[in-house]
Design a protein around this motif. Structure first.
Motif, short mmCIF file in Angstrom:
data_model
loop_
_atom_site.label_atom_id
_atom_site.label_comp_id
_atom_site.label_asym_id
_atom_site.label_seq_id
_atom_site.Cartn_x
_atom_site.Cartn_y
_atom_site.Cartn_z
N LEU A 114 28.82 -28.52 46.49
CA LEU A 114 29.97 -28.18 47.33
C LEU A 114 29.54 -28.17 48.80
CD1 LEU A 114 32.95 -26.95 47.36
CD2 LEU A 114 31.80 -24.74 47.53
N CYS A 115 30.31 -28.83 49.65
CA CYS A 115 30.05 -28.79 51.09
C CYS A 115 30.87 -27.64 51.67
CB CYS A 115 30.46 -30.12 51.74
SG CYS A 115 30.44 -30.05 53.54
N LEU A 116 30.19 -26.65 52.21
CA LEU A 116 30.88 -25.45 52.71
C LEU A 116 31.75 -25.76 53.92
CD1 LEU A 116 27.97 -22.88 52.32
CD2 LEU A 116 30.01 -23.09 50.89
N ARG A 117 31.29 -26.72 54.74
CA ARG A 117 32.09 -27.07 55.93
C ARG A 117 33.42 -27.70 55.51
NH1 ARG A 117 33.15 -31.50 58.68
NH2 ARG A 117 31.77 -32.78 57.41
N LYS A 118 33.35 -28.62 54.55
CA LYS A 118 34.58 -29.28 54.12
C LYS A 118 35.50 -28.30 53.39
CE LYS A 118 32.56 -33.77 53.23
NZ LYS A 118 32.53 -34.86 52.27
N ASP A 165 29.20 -37.97 56.01
CA ASP A 165 29.82 -37.10 57.02
C ASP A 165 29.17 -35.72 57.08
OD1 ASP A 165 30.72 -36.13 54.63
OD2 ASP A 165 32.82 -35.96 55.23
N CYS A 166 27.91 -35.63 56.65
CA CYS A 166 27.23 -34.33 56.76
C CYS A 166 26.89 -34.09 58.23
CB CYS A 166 25.95 -34.34 55.92
SG CYS A 166 24.99 -32.85 56.14
N ALA A 167 27.24 -32.90 58.71
CA ALA A 167 27.00 -32.59 60.13
C ALA A 167 25.54 -32.23 60.39
CB ALA A 167 27.91 -31.46 60.57
N ALA A 170 23.83 -29.73 63.14
CA ALA A 170 24.93 -29.22 63.97
C ALA A 170 25.97 -28.46 63.15
CB ALA A 170 25.62 -30.40 64.67
N CYS A 171 25.77 -28.41 61.84
CA CYS A 171 26.78 -27.79 60.97
C CYS A 171 26.72 -26.27 61.08
CB CYS A 171 26.52 -28.21 59.52
SG CYS A 171 27.63 -27.40 58.36
N PRO A 172 27.86 -25.62 61.32
CA PRO A 172 27.85 -24.15 61.41
C PRO A 172 27.54 -23.48 60.06
CG PRO A 172 30.09 -25.04 61.62
CD PRO A 172 29.17 -26.21 61.62
N GLY A 176 23.76 -21.59 54.99
CA GLY A 176 24.05 -21.29 53.58
C GLY A 176 24.33 -22.54 52.77
N CYS A 177 24.04 -23.70 53.34
CA CYS A 177 24.42 -24.97 52.69
C CYS A 177 23.75 -25.11 51.32
CB CYS A 177 24.01 -26.14 53.58
SG CYS A 177 24.24 -27.73 52.77
N HIS A 178 24.58 -25.35 50.30
CA HIS A 178 24.06 -25.45 48.93
C HIS A 178 23.08 -26.62 48.78
CE1 HIS A 178 26.72 -22.35 47.61
NE2 HIS A 178 27.80 -23.04 47.91
S1 SF4 Z 1 25.02 -29.14 56.25
FE1 SF4 Z 1 27.17 -28.61 56.48
S2 SF4 Z 1 28.23 -30.56 56.43
FE2 SF4 Z 1 26.20 -30.92 55.59
S3 SF4 Z 1 26.49 -30.65 53.37
FE3 SF4 Z 1 25.84 -28.69 54.21
S4 SF4 Z 1 27.73 -27.58 54.57
FE4 SF4 Z 1 28.26 -29.74 54.36
#
Ligand code: SF4
Length: 638
Positions: A114-118, A165-167, A170-172, A176-178
């Motif tokens: 799961l992408c937390l940003r999306k 499209d992974c940030a 720079a991803c906020p 915690g990104c899985h």
């Molecule tokens: S770093 Fe951010 S954009 Fe990239 S997969 Fe993790 S949550 Fe999604």
């Protein structure tokens, strides 16, 4: 070989530590031989092809020496199901049995997380049910396999992690990104369980995977297809979703959003034009699409530069640039080295470019990174020789060894090829005969029959007859009418069913005991030369002066047949019947290759088939309703 390791391998298999930790474990001589060979391979290094017949228990045979060696290990499997089986069952059991403190970790392809940003941006904009919302809000690892309800892929596509499209940094949500957490755990592991797609794409991308000493590639016969896909190109509507979502989920004003969506739609229409009117069997030549590809490159650049500098839209810009780069790469492709074709299986056509000879890439990108590479599978030989896979997998200098199977195939099963069969290409007549025998066996056995077809056309012809004439009390389960896993679940639950299946049922189906006692095969499974990829691979062999029949079509079909008939005998107590409804196996000179490739069933005249059923199948075998440990078909993608 390192004497210490050999002795410890023997001690483990002859002692009782595995009995205590592995349910149903019993020592098997062939398994010990394989384990010793794995130990020697780890000691000497290099590339090894080990064919381990069904029933050997090959996972234990490589896990034990690998752990005892103290090496850092990658274990790669073909599917997520097999990955989970190793991670949740086999490896922890051996770790416990050995009292090892090795850290074990499973890593899946990033699309499984799961992408937390999306999720943060899109959850109020994409319709999804309460169960999924609750899972997404509480999951500890973000691995979609842990979601136990049905989830439509069209929902998951909006929220899964994607390199397009992974940030990144720079991803906020990076903290915690899985996906990044799983990757960082993987770096610390002593034993990393991954899959062929991730292995090849991760090693090709250099920085994704940590280093290791030993690589075990289980289900090695499926490495070529996985690697070809990873090292190829893909372009279609599906890869544009991150762009549309990135714009649609953003907070910008409506006017600007409309402008950007218009640019994205223009890009999408150019991508769609590339595959317009092309069928799956039709050729696709980049030279004829140079102008169309240029339009994609320009439209992608236009979109990317329009959003440049807008922090929120950077992932969408990145995805647009990637689409432009891919289109540019299609323009540069050599059709001598790649095959381009359109896949029409999904909702939208997907334009693909697949390398024709991945052997050199596998050597350079995969095998060369490890001291020892072991490729293992139940199907690595053709008529006892390893040449086909050695060649296809670039393992020319591999040490090869076949370990057979503990099953008494000649005593447990019979094979019959009826006299007077219609020619293999007279579909209607053949279907009548195939159903005649399928029905006879199903009637005698009370179901318990798997009918394997080489084409959907043949399956459909038999299905029409089966629907009219299926004996009372039996259930018909047909591929295409429900999911593969649903068919297997119902087959087990019913105990009185007949499966009609094509492609994905030829391998990975594990129905031990008396659940399955007859396998009927309509024809020898030669791949259709009508598919552009098959044709291109054959052409390459011919251009290099080889015979495409002898070096590709025939061995590929023999491996396929071996997999198909291999569905029948899955344990020492199984009994059953295989019927192959294609006389070419006994009338053509190449038929010997097929007969020498499949397990040594006792060949009997068709008049004796029902006698064997009466004497050996009815009331015999271990009736089992337990779930399969495999059932990992080609569709179960990593
Ligand atoms: S770093 Fe951010 S954009 Fe990239 S997969 Fe993790 S949550 Fe999604």
């Amino acid at each position: 070989m390192n004497r210490g390791l050999t002795e410890r391998v023997r001690e483990v298999f002859s002692g009782d530590c595995l009995d205590e930790e592995v349910p149903g474990y019993s020592a098997r001589p062939l398994q010990i031989s394989l384990a010793e060979a794995v130990g020697r391979a780890i000691h000497t290094g290099g590339i090894h092809l080990f064919e381990a017949g069904t029933g050997i228990g090959k996972s234990m045979a490589y896990i034990v020496p690998a752990l005892l060696s103290g090496s850092r290990i990658f274990i790669s499997t073909a599917t997520i199901t097999l990955q989970d089986q190793l991670a949740n069952k086999d490896v922890p059991a051996v770790v416990a049995a050995l009292g090892s403190d090795a850290g074990v970790c499973v890593l899946k392809g990033r699309n499984n997380y799961l992408c937390l940003r999306k999720w943060d941006r899109g959850r109020t904009r994409v319709e999804s049910d309460e169960d999924f919302t609750s899972w997404a809000g509480s999951t500890a690892d973000g691995d979609i396999t842990s979601y136990k309800h049905e989830l439509h892929p069209s929902v998951w596509r909006h929220f899964r992690s994607d390199h397009l499209d992974c940030a990144g940094s720079a991803c906020p949500f990076r903290g915690g990104c899985h996906f990044y957490r799983a990757r960082s755990e993987a770096r610390k592991a002593d034993v990393l369980i991954l899959n062929h797609h991730l292995l090849v794409s991760g090693l090709a991308a250099e920085e994704v995977l940590p280093g290791a000493d030993v690589l075990v590639i289980d289900e090695g016969h499926r490495l070529e297809d996985a690697a070809s896909e990873c090292l190829g190109l893909a372009l279609g509507e599906a890869v544009l979703l991150p762009i549309f979502d990135g714009i649609a989920f953003s907070e910008m004003d409506t006017q600007r959003k409309a402008l950007l969506l218009e640019l994205a739609r223009k890009l999408s229409s150019y991508v769609t034009e590339l595959t317009y009117g092309v069928t799956e069997t039709g050729p696709w030549d980049p030279v004829e699409h140079m102008e169309g590809l240029s339009k994609v490159v320009i439209a992608a650049k236009e979109l990317a530069s329009e959003v440049e500098g807008d922090e929120e839209l950077q992932p969408a810009a990145q995805a647009a640039s990637a689409v432009g780069t891919t289109a540019g790469m299609f323009q540069e492709l050599s059709t001598e080295e790649y095959c381009c074709f359109v896949e029409t299986e999904g909702r939208h056509p997907l334009l693909k470019a697949v390398p024709l000879d991945i052997g050199p890439d596998l050597r350079e990108m995969v095998y060369s990174r490890f001291d020892t590479t072991i490729l293992t599978s139940a199907t690595l030989t053709v008529a006892g020789e390893f040449d086909f896979f050695r060649d296809r997998l670039g393992a020319w200098d591999a040490v090869c060894r076949s370990f057979g199977s503990p099953f008494d195939y000649a005593g447990q099963a019979v094979l019959s090829i009826p006299d007077g069969l219609p020619p293999h290409d007279s579909h209607e007549d053949l279907a009548v005969t195939v159903w005649h025998w399928g029905r006879k066996l199903a009637e005698a056995l009370g179901g318990r029959t798997l009918m394997l077809f080489t084409s959907y056309r043949n399956l459909k012809l038999v299905k029409d007859m089966a629907e009219r004439e299926l004996p009372q009390g039996l259930e018909l389960l047909t591929q295409g009418e429900m999911s593969r896993s649903g068919i297997l679940r119902d087959f087990r639950a019913s105990g009185r069913a007949v499966i009609l299946g094509t492609a994905s049922f030829w391998e990975g189906v594990d129905l031990p005991g008396s659940m399955l006692q007859a396998v009927v095969i309509d024809r020898l499974p030669f791949a259709s030369p009508g598919h552009p990829l098959t044709r291109a691979r054959m052409d390459l062999i011919e251009r290099r002066g080889g015979s495409s029949f002898a070096r590709y079509s025939l061995p590929l079909a023999a491996v396929r047949l071996k997999q198909g008939v291999g569905r029948l005998i899955r344990s020492m107590d199984d009994t059953g019947v295989v019927m192959i409804m294609d006389r070419r196996i006994v009338t053509r000179p190449y038929g010997r290759i097929f007969l020498d490739s499949i397990p040594p069933f006792r060949i009997v005249h068709e008049d004796m088939v029902l006698d064997f059923v009466m004497e050996h199948c009815l009331g015999s075998g271990v009736s089992s309703s337990k779930g399969s440990v495999e059932d990992a078909g080609p569709g179960d993608q990593a």
